[in-house]
Design an enzyme around this catalytic site. Sequence first.
Site, short mmCIF file in Angstrom:
data_model
loop_
_atom_site.label_atom_id
_atom_site.label_comp_id
_atom_site.label_asym_id
_atom_site.label_seq_id
_atom_site.Cartn_x
_atom_site.Cartn_y
_atom_site.Cartn_z
N LYS A 181 -16.70 6.57 23.65
CA LYS A 181 -17.31 6.60 24.97
C LYS A 181 -18.57 7.46 24.88
CE LYS A 181 -18.17 7.84 29.33
NZ LYS A 181 -19.37 8.65 29.63
N GLY A 234 -19.01 18.59 24.52
CA GLY A 234 -19.63 18.67 25.84
C GLY A 234 -19.37 20.01 26.49
N SER A 235 -19.25 19.99 27.80
CA SER A 235 -19.16 21.23 28.57
C SER A 235 -17.74 21.73 28.72
CB SER A 235 -19.75 21.02 29.97
OG SER A 235 -18.90 20.18 30.74
N THR A 238 -15.71 20.03 31.73
CA THR A 238 -15.21 18.70 31.38
C THR A 238 -14.06 18.80 30.39
OG1 THR A 238 -17.40 17.74 31.74
CG2 THR A 238 -15.85 16.44 30.45
N ALA A 239 -14.15 19.74 29.46
CA ALA A 239 -13.07 19.92 28.48
C ALA A 239 -11.77 20.31 29.17
CB ALA A 239 -13.46 20.99 27.46
N GLU A 256 -15.49 20.59 20.94
CA GLU A 256 -16.68 21.35 20.56
C GLU A 256 -17.50 21.52 21.82
OE1 GLU A 256 -20.18 22.33 20.18
OE2 GLU A 256 -20.59 20.49 19.07
N CYS A 289 -26.45 22.76 21.40
CA CYS A 289 -25.34 23.67 21.70
C CYS A 289 -25.36 24.90 20.80
CB CYS A 289 -24.00 22.94 21.57
SG CYS A 289 -23.70 22.25 19.93
N GLU A 384 -24.62 29.13 29.74
CA GLU A 384 -25.41 28.21 28.93
C GLU A 384 -26.42 27.47 29.81
OE1 GLU A 384 -24.47 25.19 25.32
OE2 GLU A 384 -23.41 24.78 27.19
#
Length: 488
Positions: A181, A234-235, A238-239, A256, A289, A384
């Site tokens: 995705k 990602g963020s 969301t994780a 990650e 990142c 971040e």
Amino acid sequence: MIEHTLTVAGVTVDARHWIGGERVASAETFTDVSPIDGRAIGEIARGTPAQAAAAVAAAKAAFPAWAATPRAERARILHAVADGVEKRLEELAVVETTDNGALLRSHRRGVMPRVAHNFRFFADWLLKLDHEDFETRGHTNHVSWDPAGPSVLITPWNAPLMLATWKVAPALAAGNTVVLKPAEWSPLTASLLADIAAEAGLPAGVLNVVQGYGSEIGDALTSHPDVRRISFTGSVPTARRIAASAAAHLTPLSLELGGKSPLLVFADADLDLAVDLAVEQYDNAGQVCLAATRILVEDSVAEEFTRRFVEKAGQLTQGDPREEAADIGPTIHPRQLEKIDGFVRRALDAGARAVIGGHRKDGRYYAPTLLTGVTQDSEIVQEEVFGPVLTLQTFTTEDEAVRLANDTRFGLAATLATGDRARAERVTARLVAGTVWVNCFFVRDLRAPFGGSRQSGVGREGGSWSFDFYCDLKNTVTAPNGWSQDHG
């Protein structure tokens, strides 16, 4: 009428999903827009939960045969995929630059060759993956890596194809099937990868690509009972949602996530090198990142460091990423640009000073920025930004430098500039980070473990660590006797 194919920088890209070896359209679409000029590239198939489930079903159906495929044959096909990437390298480079705004010269010279290398590396590593048998009271222990099953791979927009294949290549090498995705802001090269993989002879259903919004199809992918592995870049927010979704079936995760990495500059460092390392953090418009966005400089050299930094940063050219002379391109999306500007405006309102930058430019460009006068507990230091925004703080002692470096909730990477080998060893031992670079930056070897500490991630991938994640490790213990038949 929905157009199923797009022409992007002269390259034909299919805008539909790739499920079970076939192109699949959606009733609805979303608009993909180039960050270079804000123009619409075209309409992309907008996946539904039913299509996400269909992709998982296709991966499940293809899994037994792919898992049973001999290692040498899996490796051969992955090398063929790498051949296809190299054959279409220029097409991939121009499409990805159009789609995400990163420098075309970087895509040509570094990123796309790395995509091919990802496939070759894990194909070769698969063939030498082994663990020496060992004995326990005369019994033989044999360790094997069994393919785990269908894997959902969710990838970010800042380096779309490279980071996708960093996951896809080991998952396929391990014998897993994949549902990829891609990020909705940069979906195009994932579609091209599906074409390349099919041309290389990857069986139908082994690689599936579903496009769309995570809020609409994410849960259908990550909570599916037939999914055996989930890897996400990602963020942190969301994780958390993905982890909660995966919890129902205890699906193993590799995450990650974000970073707020430090660059520590000691007075004994080569200052020109340290300045080069600091300015390098503006790469990809700061949308990296791993970027060392917090510059920590020993106070006795801070003034000179800042002077040289301003001079070096002033030599950067920001503009159209398709131009050879460009050093910094645009921010990928208006929402990201607004986020970056919000961080900077709040920092300035709180008393920070912009030594350079601190403002938007025309279009989706944000000026390379260096902020001083920030406090350790401020938002700009702790959160971040994911843009071309650096902060500079000073320290007096080694202990203070380490304390400041470690004083965030992240722990993805750290960079250290010093001329003292003993100091480098002392400091790196105390830094909380998944990767530490000493007098260098962004040197990556696929043999090394990669991942973050604290809220920068869960798990490690790379080399054998990737196979440990994408496989079920099995230990078979065999007695030395008791055989009624032995055919040698």
